[in-house]
Design a protein around this motif. Structure first.
Motif, mmCIF file in Angstrom:
data_model
loop_
_atom_site.group_PDB
_atom_site.id
_atom_site.type_symbol
_atom_site.label_atom_id
_atom_site.label_comp_id
_atom_site.label_asym_id
_atom_site.label_seq_id
_atom_site.Cartn_x
_atom_site.Cartn_y
_atom_site.Cartn_z
ATOM 1 N N UNK A 18 1.643 -5.851 1.706
ATOM 2 C CA UNK A 18 2.026 -4.959 2.794
ATOM 3 C C UNK A 18 2.057 -3.503 2.374
ATOM 4 N N UNK A 19 1.865 -3.209 1.100
ATOM 5 C CA UNK A 19 1.940 -1.826 0.634
ATOM 6 C C UNK A 19 0.865 -0.971 1.276
ATOM 7 N N UNK A 20 -0.372 -1.432 1.243
ATOM 8 C CA UNK A 20 -1.469 -0.659 1.826
ATOM 9 C C UNK A 20 -1.294 -0.489 3.329
ATOM 10 N N UNK A 21 -0.770 -1.517 4.007
ATOM 11 C CA UNK A 21 -0.566 -1.430 5.450
ATOM 12 C C UNK A 21 0.497 -0.384 5.772
ATOM 13 N N UNK A 22 1.616 -0.403 5.027
ATOM 14 C CA UNK A 22 2.685 0.560 5.278
ATOM 15 C C UNK A 22 2.219 1.990 5.028
ATOM 16 N N UNK A 35 6.466 3.710 4.177
ATOM 17 C CA UNK A 35 6.589 3.770 2.726
ATOM 18 C C UNK A 35 7.025 2.409 2.205
ATOM 19 N N UNK A 36 6.822 2.225 0.898
ATOM 20 C CA UNK A 36 7.120 0.968 0.221
ATOM 21 C C UNK A 36 8.035 1.238 -0.962
ATOM 22 N N UNK A 37 9.009 0.355 -1.153
ATOM 23 C CA UNK A 37 9.890 0.418 -2.315
ATOM 24 C C UNK A 37 9.495 -0.717 -3.246
ATOM 25 N N UNK A 38 8.983 -0.373 -4.417
ATOM 26 C CA UNK A 38 8.553 -1.369 -5.390
ATOM 27 C C UNK A 38 9.671 -1.594 -6.393
ATOM 28 N N UNK A 39 10.079 -2.844 -6.563
ATOM 29 C CA UNK A 39 11.148 -3.207 -7.482
ATOM 30 C C UNK A 39 10.610 -4.171 -8.527
ATOM 31 N N UNK A 40 11.069 -3.981 -9.760
ATOM 32 C CA UNK A 40 10.645 -4.857 -10.835
ATOM 33 C C UNK A 40 10.987 -4.251 -12.175
ATOM 34 N N UNK A 98 9.446 -3.836 1.070
ATOM 35 C CA UNK A 98 10.005 -3.911 -0.278
ATOM 36 C C UNK A 98 9.099 -4.822 -1.097
ATOM 37 N N UNK A 99 8.407 -4.220 -2.067
ATOM 38 C CA UNK A 99 7.413 -4.924 -2.880
ATOM 39 C C UNK A 99 8.109 -5.589 -4.066
ATOM 40 N N UNK A 100 8.084 -6.911 -4.094
ATOM 41 C CA UNK A 100 8.676 -7.683 -5.189
ATOM 42 C C UNK A 100 7.617 -8.478 -5.938
ATOM 43 N N UNK A 101 6.378 -7.996 -5.906
ATOM 44 C CA UNK A 101 5.284 -8.746 -6.533
ATOM 45 C C UNK A 101 5.438 -8.826 -8.049
ATOM 46 N N UNK A 102 6.211 -7.908 -8.654
ATOM 47 C CA UNK A 102 6.407 -7.953 -10.105
ATOM 48 C C UNK A 102 7.290 -9.115 -10.533
ATOM 49 N N UNK A 103 7.942 -9.768 -9.579
ATOM 50 C CA UNK A 103 8.877 -10.844 -9.922
ATOM 51 C C UNK A 103 8.326 -12.218 -9.602
ATOM 52 N N UNK A 127 17.633 -7.343 -1.592
ATOM 53 C CA UNK A 127 16.821 -6.439 -0.783
ATOM 54 C C UNK A 127 17.059 -6.670 0.707
ATOM 55 N N UNK A 128 17.189 -7.929 1.095
ATOM 56 C CA UNK A 128 17.439 -8.228 2.508
ATOM 57 C C UNK A 128 18.791 -7.683 2.940
ATOM 58 N N UNK A 129 19.797 -7.823 2.063
ATOM 59 C CA UNK A 129 21.122 -7.307 2.408
ATOM 60 C C UNK A 129 21.096 -5.802 2.572
ATOM 61 N N UNK A 130 20.363 -5.119 1.694
ATOM 62 C CA UNK A 130 20.287 -3.657 1.785
ATOM 63 C C UNK A 130 19.601 -3.219 3.068
ATOM 64 N N UNK A 131 18.513 -3.884 3.420
ATOM 65 C CA UNK A 131 17.772 -3.481 4.611
ATOM 66 C C UNK A 131 18.505 -3.896 5.885
ATOM 67 N N UNK A 132 19.066 -5.087 5.892
ATOM 68 C CA UNK A 132 19.739 -5.563 7.099
ATOM 69 C C UNK A 132 20.972 -4.733 7.428
ATOM 70 N N UNK A 133 21.652 -4.235 6.395
ATOM 71 C CA UNK A 133 22.809 -3.389 6.663
ATOM 72 C C UNK A 133 22.394 -2.096 7.343
ATOM 73 N N UNK A 134 21.177 -1.642 7.082
ATOM 74 C CA UNK A 134 20.690 -0.429 7.728
ATOM 75 C C UNK A 134 20.151 -0.705 9.121
ATOM 76 N N UNK A 135 19.918 -1.973 9.435
ATOM 77 C CA UNK A 135 19.411 -2.339 10.760
ATOM 78 C C UNK A 135 20.533 -2.729 11.714
#
Length: 523
Positions: A175-179, A185-190, A330-335, A351-359
């Motif tokens: 989804x990085x290229x689509x965003x 924007x994309x947040x990459x974690x790893x 939120x890109x978690x492909x490194x994991x 990541x879901x908790x962080x995003x859902x709290x903002x929604x």
């Protein structure tokens, strides 16, 4: 002088007349002979000249014109009356009027030969589809049938209708290229990446919620997150004393953060659980010592602080949630490279908790929340509980949840019949008014038919679906829809780039445009 069996009148053609007169005479004779044959074969009652009740063709090669040929004649059939429910069962997909032209363009309704549009928010608000009770969607299909392209197409085209899209977890980085193409924007974690997310962040309070009610809601979300993380690592349900330890640790850490003007962190809670003296003091005379109960919890959360997930969720967030962005993933492909998906599930939970709290703001507009590769979470009760909460609140928050899986049997992998995980997974399916089924393997058809209540015709259709074609079940109404992609979308959504030959460093597009070199033919 020839004669015919049907008539004793001979055909006499004088030789001294013109050829045109001879042809006219023969044509007249042929017509008379034809009428004589009709008279012989016609029934005695109700005989009509030029009409053959048996509708037989005299000239098989080309057919005979006129009413006697059987084309355009009137057939007297007995009248039969039936209800529309019976008619839809006898003639499936032929009596469907469609969902209308309002919404996101998907493609072509195969049976109606018309455009197919879909918008769960409009369908729910209009109420014209009986039984459409929620905007949630389930998308299932085997690999290579185009389900990922459909999910991305829905997200991309929804932005043109004023909606925003959020992907809490992107396990493969697709989804990085689509965003980025859509201005998001994309947040990459790893490991080794600079991105940090604090799942205990306090989201902005909605204007319609009081401070006390919002504090209670935030505390409940944080406890649900901590319990889910501990349950995932321990691979068991928590004991009552362990729940009490989490309650006390969270309250103490939040109080310390407020006193020092900081934000609570997972590392603070893990450290406090490892030193249970303060927990015993806070509990007082209400119970026993918290040391044994807090010990396992401290080791469970230690993985997020000092283990393979350290540095990602145990520090203040380095990015802020932008609710005006058209898309965030939120890109978690490194994991996702190891066989054990526990690290990925823990990261998905945070990541879901962080995003859902903002929604949580119901005034944030209508949004799509897409759970790609959702089959990974089916074996983890903590994530299922978080998803169930969001499914239940979708109408109040203005959110359409899209869950993408491979097979319907993935829902059964949540646990044995009657278990907590199995009940949650089946509840997610029940809370999806729209089910999109792409092609399923033959051994999965029985499970799909049982879980979705497919008819025999629908089950046969699912087994024969081609790429990009799916069975849409919208609150009991069925459609066979061919998804249509724009060339730009086809390039952007391509997930088979590595399967195409890439010689000498050429890209896939360059390979397709290379000139064909024909071998020389030596004489």
């Amino acid at each position: 002088m020839p004669t015919t069996r049907a008539s004793a009148t001979p055909l006499f053609v004088p030789r001294k007349i013109s050829r045109a007169q001879q042809r006219a005479a023969r044509a007249e004779f042929a017509e008379a002979r034809h009428k004589a044959r009709l008279a012989e074969t016609a029934p005695k009652h109700g005989r009509q000249e030029g009409f053959d009740p048996q509708l037989r063709a005299t000239y098989p090669s080309s057919g005979r014109p006129g009413a006697a040929s059987g084309r355009g004649g009137r057939l007297s059939l007995p009248k039969h009356r039936m209800t529309t429910a019976t008619a839809s069962g006898a003639y499936p997909f032929l009596a469907e009027g469609g969902l209308g032209a309002e919404g996101i363009f998907i493609g072509r309704d195969v049976h109606a030969e018309a455009a197919f549009c879909f918008d769960p928010f409009s369908l729910y608000a209009s109420g014209k589809v009986e039984g459409f009770t929620n905007p949630n969607v389930l998308l299932a299909g085997i690999i290579g049938m185009g389900k990922s392209a459909l999910a991305k197409s829905l997200a991309t085209r929804a932005i043109a209708h004023g909606y925003r899209t959020y992907v809490p977890c992107d396990p493969k980085g697709e989804w990085t290229a689509v965003a980025q193409a859509l201005g998001g924007y994309t947040i990459a974690l790893g490991p080794g990446l600079p991105g940090r997310l604090n799942p205990l962040d306090t989201p902005a309070r909605p204007a319609a919620v009081s401070e006390d009610d919002w504090a209670t809601e935030v505390r409940k979300r944080r406890l649900l997150l901590l319990a889910g993380l501990a349950r995932t690592v321990l691979k068991r349900d928590l004991q009552p004393m362990e729940h009490t330890a989490l309650d006390l640790a969270l309250d103490l850490v939040v109080a310390d953060a407020q006193a020092h003007g900081t934000v609570p962190l997972l590392g603070d809670i893990a450290h406090l659980l490892g030193s249970p003296e303060r927990l015993d003091s806070a509990l007082g005379d209400q119970g026993g010592r918290m040391g044994p109960a807090a010990e396992d919890l401290a080791h469970a959360l230690r993985r997020l602080v000092h283990g393979d997930l350290s540095g990602m969720f145990d520090a203040p967030s380095t990015v802020a949630f932008d609710p005006t962005a058209p898309m965030l993933s939120i890109d978690l492909s490194r994991l996702g490279g190891t066989g054990d998906d526990t690290a990925l599930v823990l990261a998905m939970t945070c990541a879901s908790a962080w995003m859902e709290s903002s929604l949580a703001d119901p005034d944030g507009g209508r949004r799509w929340v897409i759970y790609d590769e959702a089959w990974r979470v089916m074996r983890h009760v903590g994530l299922l509980e978080r998803m169930q909460s969001q499914w239940k609140l979708s109408r109040g928050l203005g959110i359409a949840n899209l869950m993408v899986i491979h097979r319907l049997s993935d829902l059964l992998s949540a646990g044995d019949a009657g278990s907590r995980g199995r009940v949650l997974a089946e509840g997610l399916l029940a809370d999806c008014s729209t089910r999109i089924i792409y092609r399923q393997e033959p051994d999965q058809l029985a499970t799909a038919a049982s879980l979705l209540g497919l008819t025999g015709v629908e089950t046969q259709a699912v087994a024969a679906l081609t790429k990009g074609r799916g069975l849409w079940k919208v609150a009991g109404r069925s459609f066979i829809t061919q998804h249509i992609l724009h060339p730009t979308e086809r390039t952007l959504f391509d997930t088979d780039a590595r399967m195409v030959l890439k010689p000498h460093g050429f890209t896939k597009t360059e390979v397709l445009s290379l000139p064909v070199q024909r071998p020389e033919v030596r004489k």
